[in-house]
Design a protein around this motif. Structure first.
Motif, PDB file in Angstrom:
ATOM      1  N   ILE A  63      -4.562  -9.186  -8.028  1.00  0.00           N
ATOM      2  CA  ILE A  63      -4.456 -10.655  -8.054  1.00  0.00           C
ATOM      3  C   ILE A  63      -3.670 -11.122  -9.281  1.00  0.00           C
ATOM      4  O   ILE A  63      -3.114 -12.207  -9.292  1.00  0.00           O
ATOM      5  CB  ILE A  63      -5.825 -11.401  -8.085  1.00  0.00           C
ATOM      6  N   TYR A  64      -3.653 -10.292 -10.328  1.00  0.00           N
ATOM      7  CA  TYR A  64      -2.959 -10.680 -11.554  1.00  0.00           C
ATOM      8  C   TYR A  64      -1.513 -10.172 -11.584  1.00  0.00           C
ATOM      9  O   TYR A  64      -0.809 -10.380 -12.554  1.00  0.00           O
ATOM     10  CB  TYR A  64      -3.708 -10.134 -12.782  1.00  0.00           C
ATOM     11  N   PHE A  65      -1.070  -9.447 -10.528  1.00  0.00           N
ATOM     12  CA  PHE A  65       0.279  -8.861 -10.507  1.00  0.00           C
ATOM     13  C   PHE A  65       1.218  -9.689  -9.640  1.00  0.00           C
ATOM     14  O   PHE A  65       0.797 -10.268  -8.630  1.00  0.00           O
ATOM     15  CB  PHE A  65       0.242  -7.445  -9.913  1.00  0.00           C
ATOM     16  N   ASP A  66       2.522  -9.681  -9.968  1.00  0.00           N
ATOM     17  CA  ASP A  66       3.461 -10.384  -9.085  1.00  0.00           C
ATOM     18  C   ASP A  66       3.739  -9.532  -7.841  1.00  0.00           C
ATOM     19  O   ASP A  66       3.343  -8.364  -7.770  1.00  0.00           O
ATOM     20  CB  ASP A  66       4.738 -10.796  -9.835  1.00  0.00           C
ATOM     21  N   LYS A  67       4.432 -10.130  -6.867  1.00  0.00           N
ATOM     22  CA  LYS A  67       4.609  -9.465  -5.560  1.00  0.00           C
ATOM     23  C   LYS A  67       5.372  -8.146  -5.684  1.00  0.00           C
ATOM     24  O   LYS A  67       5.046  -7.172  -5.013  1.00  0.00           O
ATOM     25  CB  LYS A  67       5.346 -10.387  -4.579  1.00  0.00           C
ATOM     26  N   ASP A  68       6.397  -8.105  -6.534  1.00  0.00           N
ATOM     27  CA  ASP A  68       7.177  -6.870  -6.663  1.00  0.00           C
ATOM     28  C   ASP A  68       6.321  -5.751  -7.240  1.00  0.00           C
ATOM     29  O   ASP A  68       6.399  -4.602  -6.790  1.00  0.00           O
ATOM     30  CB  ASP A  68       8.404  -7.092  -7.562  1.00  0.00           C
ATOM     31  N   THR A  69       5.511  -6.080  -8.215  1.00  0.00           N
ATOM     32  CA  THR A  69       4.624  -5.067  -8.820  1.00  0.00           C
ATOM     33  C   THR A  69       3.628  -4.581  -7.769  1.00  0.00           C
ATOM     34  O   THR A  69       3.345  -3.380  -7.657  1.00  0.00           O
ATOM     35  CB  THR A  69       3.877  -5.674 -10.042  1.00  0.00           C
ATOM     36  N   GLN A  70       3.124  -5.503  -6.953  1.00  0.00           N
ATOM     37  CA  GLN A  70       2.186  -5.115  -5.886  1.00  0.00           C
ATOM     38  C   GLN A  70       2.869  -4.206  -4.870  1.00  0.00           C
ATOM     39  O   GLN A  70       2.299  -3.216  -4.421  1.00  0.00           O
ATOM     40  CB  GLN A  70       1.664  -6.360  -5.161  1.00  0.00           C
ATOM     41  N   ARG A  71       4.121  -4.551  -4.525  1.00  0.00           N
ATOM     42  CA  ARG A  71       4.877  -3.767  -3.538  1.00  0.00           C
ATOM     43  C   ARG A  71       4.988  -2.312  -3.998  1.00  0.00           C
ATOM     44  O   ARG A  71       4.695  -1.381  -3.259  1.00  0.00           O
ATOM     45  CB  ARG A  71       6.278  -4.397  -3.407  1.00  0.00           C
ATOM     46  N   THR A  72       5.399  -2.138  -5.240  1.00  0.00           N
ATOM     47  CA  THR A  72       5.565  -0.785  -5.783  1.00  0.00           C
ATOM     48  C   THR A  72       4.224  -0.058  -5.806  1.00  0.00           C
ATOM     49  O   THR A  72       4.121   1.107  -5.421  1.00  0.00           O
ATOM     50  CB  THR A  72       6.120  -0.865  -7.231  1.00  0.00           C
ATOM     51  N   LEU A  73       3.186  -0.768  -6.230  1.00  0.00           N
ATOM     52  CA  LEU A  73       1.863  -0.143  -6.363  1.00  0.00           C
ATOM     53  C   LEU A  73       1.326   0.330  -5.015  1.00  0.00           C
ATOM     54  O   LEU A  73       0.884   1.482  -4.875  1.00  0.00           O
ATOM     55  CB  LEU A  73       0.898  -1.154  -7.005  1.00  0.00           C
ATOM     56  N   PHE A  74       1.388  -0.528  -3.989  1.00  0.00           N
ATOM     57  CA  PHE A  74       0.823  -0.142  -2.692  1.00  0.00           C
ATOM     58  C   PHE A  74       1.652   0.966  -2.039  1.00  0.00           C
ATOM     59  O   PHE A  74       1.117   1.774  -1.284  1.00  0.00           O
ATOM     60  CB  PHE A  74       0.651  -1.363  -1.787  1.00  0.00           C
ATOM     61  N   ASP A  75       2.933   1.002  -2.335  1.00  0.00           N
ATOM     62  CA  ASP A  75       3.763   2.091  -1.842  1.00  0.00           C
ATOM     63  C   ASP A  75       3.309   3.415  -2.477  1.00  0.00           C
ATOM     64  O   ASP A  75       3.197   4.439  -1.797  1.00  0.00           O
ATOM     65  CB  ASP A  75       5.224   1.785  -2.217  1.00  0.00           C
ATOM     66  N   ARG A  76       3.021   3.350  -3.760  1.00  0.00           N
ATOM     67  CA  ARG A  76       2.561   4.569  -4.442  1.00  0.00           C
ATOM     68  C   ARG A  76       1.178   4.985  -3.925  1.00  0.00           C
ATOM     69  O   ARG A  76       0.889   6.174  -3.802  1.00  0.00           O
ATOM     70  CB  ARG A  76       2.518   4.329  -5.959  1.00  0.00           C
ATOM     71  N   TYR A  77       0.321   4.027  -3.623  1.00  0.00           N
ATOM     72  CA  TYR A  77      -0.986   4.372  -3.049  1.00  0.00           C
ATOM     73  C   TYR A  77      -0.799   5.074  -1.702  1.00  0.00           C
ATOM     74  O   TYR A  77      -1.459   6.072  -1.426  1.00  0.00           O
ATOM     75  CB  TYR A  77      -1.853   3.121  -2.847  1.00  0.00           C
ATOM     76  N   ALA A  78       0.093   4.515  -0.873  1.00  0.00           N
ATOM     77  CA  ALA A  78       0.310   5.119   0.449  1.00  0.00           C
ATOM     78  C   ALA A  78       0.792   6.565   0.283  1.00  0.00           C
ATOM     79  O   ALA A  78       0.369   7.469   1.018  1.00  0.00           O
ATOM     80  CB  ALA A  78       1.315   4.293   1.250  1.00  0.00           C
ATOM     81  N   ASN A  79       1.652   6.795  -0.709  1.00  0.00           N
ATOM     82  CA  ASN A  79       2.157   8.158  -0.934  1.00  0.00           C
ATOM     83  C   ASN A  79       1.042   9.123  -1.323  1.00  0.00           C
ATOM     84  O   ASN A  79       1.136  10.322  -1.065  1.00  0.00           O
ATOM     85  CB  ASN A  79       3.216   8.166  -2.053  1.00  0.00           C
ATOM     86  N   LEU A  80       0.001   8.605  -1.949  1.00  0.00           N
ATOM     87  CA  LEU A  80      -1.072   9.478  -2.460  1.00  0.00           C
ATOM     88  C   LEU A  80      -2.247   9.636  -1.501  1.00  0.00           C
ATOM     89  O   LEU A  80      -3.139  10.438  -1.754  1.00  0.00           O
ATOM     90  CB  LEU A  80      -1.615   8.921  -3.781  1.00  0.00           C
ATOM     91  N   LEU A  81      -2.254   8.831  -0.419  1.00  0.00           N
ATOM     92  CA  LEU A  81      -3.374   8.918   0.530  1.00  0.00           C
ATOM     93  C   LEU A  81      -3.094   9.944   1.619  1.00  0.00           C
ATOM     94  O   LEU A  81      -1.933  10.156   2.001  1.00  0.00           O
ATOM     95  CB  LEU A  81      -3.611   7.558   1.197  1.00  0.00           C
ATOM     96  N   VAL A  82      -4.140  10.566   2.160  1.00  0.00           N
ATOM     97  CA  VAL A  82      -3.976  11.438   3.326  1.00  0.00           C
ATOM     98  C   VAL A  82      -3.561  10.563   4.516  1.00  0.00           C
ATOM     99  O   VAL A  82      -3.835   9.349   4.505  1.00  0.00           O
ATOM    100  CB  VAL A  82      -5.295  12.188   3.676  1.00  0.00           C
ATOM    101  N   PRO A  83      -2.944  11.135   5.549  1.00  0.00           N
ATOM    102  CA  PRO A  83      -2.655  10.321   6.740  1.00  0.00           C
ATOM    103  C   PRO A  83      -3.968   9.735   7.271  1.00  0.00           C
ATOM    104  O   PRO A  83      -4.961  10.454   7.378  1.00  0.00           O
ATOM    105  CB  PRO A  83      -2.061  11.337   7.733  1.00  0.00           C
TER     106      PRO A  83
END
Ligand SMILES: C[S@@+](CC[C@H](N)C(=O)[O-])C[C@H]1O[C@@H](n2cnc3c(N)ncnc32)[C@H](O)[C@@H]1O
Length: 294
Positions: free
Chosen positions: A243-263
């Protein structure tokens, strides 16, 4: 300072009334500097109206260190000598509100649906279970995860089960690792859970049981920095952080989460957060629970 910055700071000063009788002078420029520094180092964006909050959070540091103004304090944290104090500044500016079993439906989902799937996968992929509490604050979230696992998995000792709990606030990481809380932290926790997973600690404190503490590793980690771990994780909790991050920071973060999660792995986010317009790598299952789809 550019004319635009000066104009913006003057506007800010008009929005945030500055009490005349303040102990330390704190100009709109000082506030603009601290805001920019916080954003650059942590991703956290403070709104224009938070100047008084920042004053309240840092005034005791100025008093302790004997500074007369925020200008002096800012110069100090920018110097070699003030490097440790900079960490304390960042700790003071993070918002750490949390509680045990906050948004309990996430723990209900983890204990039933998510663990059922993880168990089914385990027959082919070994009994490995990894969960990450990203932005764990003082530990109530990862301990709620640990208790959920202990309750749902009587055979947990036969698993290689680990919870990673990380935060940028070093004081929160220390408190989480200690696992000691005031007795009031138990308010709202069903008595059978309180009795089984907490023990009295000293006269008026409580501590998590050894089994719960043994499941979690607490570490300092900046979500907008480098991550040492490789995963994969079966589930990630990142709630009330972006909630404290801007949209671009969120975009990068959730992309990195997806990369680290199992299918098919699960992502739990906070009640006022959403992934609309941020990423299409997750499917919303309901109540801010997402499944990785790509
Ligand atoms: C409001 S607390 C949420 C705690 C818990 N997840 C919950 O929902 O109860 C937000 C936490 O995110 C942490 N945080 C903020 N920015 C961060 C960053 N860049 N890297 C890691 N943690 C961060 C803060 O220090 C704070 O402890």
């Amino acid at each position: 300072m550019t004319v635009e910055t000066q104009a913006r700071n003057a506007k800010l000063a008009a929005i945030v009334p500055v009490p005349e009788d303040r102990e330390f002078s704190f100009s709109a420029d000082d506030y603009a500097f601290l805001r920019a520094m916080l954003k650059q180092r942590t991703g956290i964006e403070l709104g224009p109206t938070k100047q008084n909050m920042v004053y309240a959070r840092l005034a005791k540091r100025l008093r302790k260190l004997g500074f007369k103004s925020f200008r002096q304090y800012i110069e100090f944290i920018g110097s070699e000598e003030g490097r440790d104090e900079l960490g304390t500044t960042l700790n003071a500016l993070t918002t750490n509100l949390t509680k045990f079993f906050r948004e309990n439906h996430h723990f209900e989902h983890l204990g039933s649906t998510a663990l059922q799937e993880i168990r089914a996968r385990a027959t082919t992929q070994g009994r490995r279970l990894r969960i990450w509490s990203a932005g764990c604050s003082s530990g109530e979230e990862p301990y709620s995860i640990a208790i959920t696992l202990l309750r749902a998995m009587p055979d947990i000792k036969q698993w290689d089960a680990k919870i990673l709990a990380t935060d940028i606030d070093t004081e929160m990481v220390r408190r989480g690792a200690e696992g000691v809380y005031s007795a009031a932290a138990l308010d709202g926790i069903p008595p059978d859970i309180a009795k089984k997973y907490f023990e009295l600690y000293g006269a008026d404190k409580i501590r998590l049981c050894d089994e719960a503490r043994g499941l979690i590793s607490f570490k300092y980690l900046n979500l907008i920095g480098d991550w040492p771990m490789k995963g994969p994780f079966d589930a990630i909790f990142c709630r009330n952080v972006v909630i404290y991050f801007d949209k671009d920071t969120q975009r990068t973060l959730f992309d990195r989460y997806a990369n680290l999660l199992v299918p098919g792995g699960f992502l739990y986010i906070g009640h006022s957060e959403n992934l609309f317009g941020i990423t299409e790598r997750f499917k919303l299952l309901g109540r801010n629970i997402h499944r990785k789809i790509a």
